[in-house]
Design a protein around this motif. Structure first.
Motif, PDB file in Angstrom:
ATOM      1  N   ALA A   1       0.819  -1.215   0.000  1.00 52.54           N
ATOM      2  CA  ALA A   1       0.000   0.000   0.000  1.00 52.54           C
ATOM      3  C   ALA A   1       0.852   1.262   0.000  1.00 52.54           C
ATOM      4  O   ALA A   1       0.303   2.374  -0.077  1.00 52.54           O
ATOM      5  N   GLY A   2       2.179   1.104   0.076  1.00 52.03           N
ATOM      6  CA  GLY A   2       3.071   2.251   0.070  1.00 52.03           C
ATOM      7  C   GLY A   2       3.269   2.904   1.413  1.00 52.03           C
ATOM      8  O   GLY A   2       3.856   3.989   1.500  1.00 52.03           O
ATOM      9  N   ASP A   3       2.811   2.263   2.491  1.00 57.92           N
ATOM     10  CA  ASP A   3       2.944   2.823   3.830  1.00 57.92           C
ATOM     11  C   ASP A   3       4.279   2.389   4.427  1.00 57.92           C
ATOM     12  O   ASP A   3       4.337   1.603   5.383  1.00 57.92           O
ATOM     13  N   TYR A   4       5.357   2.906   3.870  1.00 58.73           N
ATOM     14  CA  TYR A   4       6.692   2.507   4.292  1.00 58.73           C
ATOM     15  C   TYR A   4       6.983   2.918   5.736  1.00 58.73           C
ATOM     16  O   TYR A   4       7.729   2.242   6.442  1.00 58.73           O
ATOM     17  N   GLU A   5       6.405   4.025   6.162  1.00 56.39           N
ATOM     18  CA  GLU A   5       6.633   4.493   7.528  1.00 56.39           C
ATOM     19  C   GLU A   5       6.151   3.460   8.546  1.00 56.39           C
ATOM     20  O   GLU A   5       6.871   3.119   9.496  1.00 56.39           O
TER      21      GLU A   5
END
Length: 289
Positions: free
Chosen positions: A151-155
């Motif tokens: 989902a691109g939530d690397y944090e």
């Protein structure tokens, strides 16, 4: 801002190569080097890098104790064959392994972080890791949160890894990428970089529980990042191959990749492992044939 930070990290490494090129290169490496490494000496080394694994729904304290005793019994039967590197179990069996284990130099590893999916509360993951350490685990295998990563939530992914590394209190932490679920070389490249920058001591290919196991192609991409990480930061981080490696031939094929892509610095269980429940017996049979 957070996304920019991670994009900057990704940009420090070479882009992923295409699937076609990776397949060609891995096939060539194995073809060119397999005969040279298909030797008793290589197989003895490979025996010494195994995380001897039992991760079954049917495991009990008694079966894990017996599993551990088989490792104990093998010690010194042939002084030229090293013991396996570790015994890897579910966290609730760490104490059983620790109590039964007498073989020298064998570490106690366990899967944590809501294995094999990573789908749970971070508090649960941290508690599981802390309890395993309290029971005597030397090594913790956790799972990258693949859903949040895709989902691109690397944090969130990085924070979960960092907190679990902290909960391990200095124990070796292996981060499982679940490369079959990541699907593309670019995703595998980014996941490897993210795991390294979040404190992983090892990057591991897969759980072997539903999304496919190790592949030469995924191994190639991980190795490229590990090599570049070593060159850029003068730090060696390990690789663990897991899922489907059951025969001596398969293990030697992967060793060709590790030797060619990473080098002799990785010729040690400190930086190279293979997770398997059957490989040890297969290697012993071939060595003694």
């Amino acid at each position: 801002m957070a996304v920019n930070k991670y994009e900057m990290a990704f940009a420090q490494f070479d882009p992923a190569e295409s699937e076609e090129i990776i397949t060609q290169k891995t096939s060539r490496i194995i073809r060119d080097h397999f005969a040279r490494f298909d030797t008793p000496e290589t197989k003895k080394f490979l025996h010494g890098v195994i995380d001897h694994t039992s991760l079954n729904t049917t495991d009990t304290e008694e079966s894990i104790a017996q599993f551990t005793e088989r490792v104990n019994d093998f010690e010194d039967t042939d002084p030229t064959i090293p013991s396996v590197a570790a015994i890897c179990v579910f966290p609730n069996f760490v104490a059983s392994v620790r109590e039964a284990l007498t073989a020298g130099g064998v570490r106690v590893a366990c899967v944590c972080g809501s294995f094999p999916t990573s789908q749970s509360f971070i508090e649960v993951k941290l508690a599981e890791t802390a309890l395993a350490i309290a029971d005597g685990a030397d090594e913790i295998d956790i799972i990258l949160n693949v859903g949040k990563f895709l989902a691109g939530d690397y944090e969130s992914v990085a924070t979960e890894i960092e907190e679990q590394v902290a909960a391990a209190h200095g124990a070796t932490v292996k981060v499982i990428l679940e490369t079959g679920a990541l699907q593309t070389p670019e995703n595998i490249r980014r996941a490897t970089i993210l795991a390294l920058f979040s404190g992983a001591h090892f990057v591991k290919t897969s759980t072997g529980k539903g999304s496919g196991g190790a592949t030469p192609e995924a191994t190639y991409t991980i190795c490229r990042v590990l090599k570049q990480y070593h060159e850029r930061f003068d730090e060696i981080r390990g690789i663990k191959l897991s899922g489907g490696i059951q025969t001596s031939e398969e293990a030697v094929r992967y060793f060709c990749l590790i030797d060619t892509l990473l080098g002799k610095e990785w010729h040690t269980p400190t930086y190279f492992r293979i997770g398997s429940s059957r490989l040890a017996d297969a290697l012993r049979k071939d060595i003694m044939a």
